[in-house]
Scaffold this motif. Structure first.
Motif, PDB file in Angstrom:
ATOM      1  N   LEU A 114       0.837  -1.207   0.000  1.00  0.00           N
ATOM      2  CA  LEU A 114       0.000   0.000   0.000  1.00  0.00           C
ATOM      3  C   LEU A 114       0.870   1.255   0.000  1.00  0.00           C
ATOM      4  CD1 LEU A 114      -2.861   1.123  -0.022  1.00  0.00           C
ATOM      5  CD2 LEU A 114      -2.821   1.067   2.486  1.00  0.00           C
ATOM      6  N   ARG A 115       1.975   1.212   0.721  1.00  0.00           N
ATOM      7  CA  ARG A 115       2.896   2.357   0.706  1.00  0.00           C
ATOM      8  C   ARG A 115       3.477   2.579  -0.684  1.00  0.00           C
ATOM      9  NH1 ARG A 115       7.182   2.435   5.360  1.00  0.00           N
ATOM     10  NH2 ARG A 115       7.748   4.206   4.085  1.00  0.00           N
ATOM     11  N   THR A 116       3.750   1.491  -1.391  1.00  0.00           N
ATOM     12  CA  THR A 116       4.244   1.617  -2.771  1.00  0.00           C
ATOM     13  C   THR A 116       3.198   2.307  -3.644  1.00  0.00           C
ATOM     14  OG1 THR A 116       5.618  -0.354  -2.536  1.00  0.00           O
ATOM     15  CG2 THR A 116       5.036   0.308  -4.786  1.00  0.00           C
ATOM     16  N   ALA A 117       1.947   1.885  -3.508  1.00  0.00           N
ATOM     17  CA  ALA A 117       0.857   2.526  -4.260  1.00  0.00           C
ATOM     18  C   ALA A 117       0.757   4.001  -3.877  1.00  0.00           C
ATOM     19  CB  ALA A 117      -0.460   1.805  -4.004  1.00  0.00           C
ATOM     20  N   ARG A 118       0.889   4.301  -2.589  1.00  0.00           N
ATOM     21  CA  ARG A 118       0.854   5.699  -2.134  1.00  0.00           C
ATOM     22  C   ARG A 118       1.936   6.510  -2.814  1.00  0.00           C
ATOM     23  NH1 ARG A 118       3.530   6.624   3.382  1.00  0.00           N
ATOM     24  NH2 ARG A 118       5.259   6.278   1.962  1.00  0.00           N
TER      25      ARG A 118
END
Length: 164
Positions: A114-118
């Motif tokens: 999710l942090r990568t997507a962020r």
């Protein structure tokens, strides 16, 4: 009374007390395991919900038309600012405390996805259709589904555990 009768009564009393103690110990253990499973269930549900909500807030922030630092700040704020004060990172720490290591490791991996997507959404060059974002979000949702199965399996009684 004879010694034989007294011995039989004493043995019967000993067996009765022993059976009662064993029953109480087993009941206490079962109740403790049920309470612990409930704590884990609540924590797991909170973590899954916090991830989904963070993703939703980030996509809304990214679609507002901001650019540059304003977009980056909006997406980061959306990722971190949970109105119910249960942001994904803090609930991940609860998972670390209440869940077994294999559940925590899987949860940490989903959080990192999710942090990568962020980080991708922070760039105005990235849209929801950009292949890089689509790959990242597809990986996030695949890992989220796997995590949910792992958590569900962990909450099953030991005799009914399913293997992934």
């Amino acid at each position: 009374m004879e010694w034989g009768t007294l011995a039989v009564v004493a043995v019967g009393a000993f067996l009765g007390i022993g059976a009662t103690l064993v029953t109480d110990v087993l009941r206490s253990r079962r109740e403790r395991e049920q309470r612990w499973a409930e704590v884990k269930r609540i924590t797991y549900a909170r973590f899954l919900a916090s991830l989904a909500q963070a993703h939703s807030r980030m996509t809304v922030a990214a679609s507002q038309g901001e650019s540059g630092l304003a977009r980056q700040r909006a997406v980061h704020d959306a990722f971190l600012s949970d109105p119910q004060h249960s942001d994904a990172k803090s609930v991940l720490r609860e998972v670390a405390i209440s869940g077994p290591d294999h559940v925590y490791r899987a949860a940490e991996g989903v959080y990192e996805r999710l942090r990568t997507a962020r980080d991708l959404l922070c760039s105005e060059a990235v849209t929801f259709e950009t292949p890089e974002y689509r790959l990242a979000i597809r990986s996030f949702f695949a890992d989220l589904d796997a995590l949910q199965r792992i958590m569900r399996n962990d909450l099953q009684p030991p005799s009914t555990h399913r293997h992934p």
